[in-house]
Scaffold this motif. Structure first.
Motif, short mmCIF file in Angstrom:
data_model
loop_
_atom_site.label_atom_id
_atom_site.label_comp_id
_atom_site.label_asym_id
_atom_site.label_seq_id
_atom_site.Cartn_x
_atom_site.Cartn_y
_atom_site.Cartn_z
N ASN A 1 0.09 3.83 6.24
CA ASN A 1 -0.21 2.77 5.29
C ASN A 1 -0.05 1.39 5.94
N MET B 1 5.65 4.29 1.25
CA MET B 1 4.67 4.00 2.29
C MET B 1 4.83 5.00 3.42
N LYS C 1 -2.71 -0.43 -3.62
CA LYS C 1 -3.04 -1.41 -2.60
C LYS C 1 -2.22 -2.67 -2.87
N ASP D 1 0.86 -1.18 0.00
CA ASP D 1 0.00 0.00 0.00
C ASP D 1 0.89 1.24 0.00
N GLY D 2 0.50 2.27 -0.71
CA GLY D 2 1.29 3.49 -0.72
C GLY D 2 0.98 4.37 -1.90
#
Length: 219
Positions: free
Chosen positions: A103, A99, A209, A73-74
Motif C-alpha cells: 500500500n 496497511m 484510499k 490506503d489500506g
C-alpha cells in the motif's frame, strides 16, 4: 505520481547494492549466463518492490467538514465501540485501517483543524492487526480540534515490519483535511477515534484510499 522524500536515502542504498551485486556477478563470477541474468532479475525486482512502497500519488482532496476521510490506503479491519484511555478517557467509535507493504504509506489528516494534542510513544512491534497493538506498539497519538469544536483522535501504529514512524506535525499546528502529516515504513496501521453517534459509512474489509475514501459523516 512521485517518490516520497522518506524513500530517497533507502532507494539510493538499494540502488547501490543492486549495481554492486550485479557488477560483481557479471565481472568476477564464472557462472552460466542464465545464473547471471537470474541474479539481475531478482535484484531489479527487489529494487522495484522498495520503489513502489515509497510512491506518493498526486491528487486533489475534496475537503468537506462534514466528512471524515481515510488517513491511509489500506483495508478497514476494525469498526467498534471502545474505551479510549489516553486522551478522551471515554467511549468512542474506533475505525482501524491496516496497511500492507504494497500500500501507499503516506498518512493524511482525516479532518481539518488545529492540533490540540500530540504525543509519541515508544513501544513494541506486535503485528499491526493484534488487538493490543493500539496500546502497546510504538505509536503516535494526534488530536485535531475542528472549527465546530469536535475533536478527532487518530493514531499511527507501527507493525512487526514497521520500525520507524515519521510525523510532520506538532501541537498548535493548523492543518487542512487530507494534508500529509506522516509516514510509516513497511507495513502498519492507523486508528481513528470518533464521537459515539457518528455515522460510519465505511464497512469492514473495505479497501480505502487515503485522503479520498469517506470513512464517516457528521449528521
Amino acid at each position: 505520481m512521485t517518490i516520497h522524500r522518506e524513500g530517497y536515502k533507502i532507494l539510493l542504498v538499494a540502488l547501490f547494492l543492486v549495481l554492486a551485486i550485479n557488477h560483481a556477478v557479471f565481472r568476477w563470477l564464472s557462472w552460466p549466463d542464465w545464473a547471471d541474468y537470474t541474479v539481475l532479475g531478482v535484484t531489479v525486482f527487489f529494487f522495484l518492490v522498495i520503489l513502489q512502497f515509497f510512491r506518493n500519488p498526486i491528487f486533489t482532496v475534496s475537503k468537506n467538514p462534514k466528512q471524515i476521510l481515510a488517513p491511509v490506503d489500506g483495508k478497514v479491519v476494525v469498526i467498534e465501540n471502545t474505551h479510549e484511555g489516553e486522551y478522551f478517557k471515554d467511549e468512542r467509535i474506533q475505525v482501524s485501517i491496516f496497511m500492507s507493504p504494497v500500500n501507499v504509506h503516506v498518512n493524511r489528516t482525516p479532518v481539518g483543524g488545529v492540533v490540540s494534542y500530540f504525543k509519541y510513544h515508544a513501544g513494541k512491534y506486535l503485528v499491526a492487526w493484534h488487538p493490543k497493538s493500539s496500546t502497546e506498539n510504538e505509536r503516535t497519538t494526534t488530536v485535531v480540534k475542528m472549527e465546530n469544536g469536535v475533536e478527532v483522535l487518530f493514531r499511527q501504529i507501527a507493525g512487526a515490519l514497521a520500525k520507524r514512524i515519521c510525523w510532520y506535525i506538532k501541537e498548535g499546528d493548523a492543518i487542512e483535511q487530507g494534508a500529509e502529516f506522516g509516514f510509516i515504513k513497511f507495513g502498519s496501521r492507523v486508528d481513528i477515534f470518533l464521537p459515539v453517534g457518528t455515522k460510519i459509512v465505511a464497512e469492514l474489509n473495505q479497501v480505502t484510499k487515503g485522503g479520498r475514501t469517506v470513512i464517516a459523516e457528521w449528521s
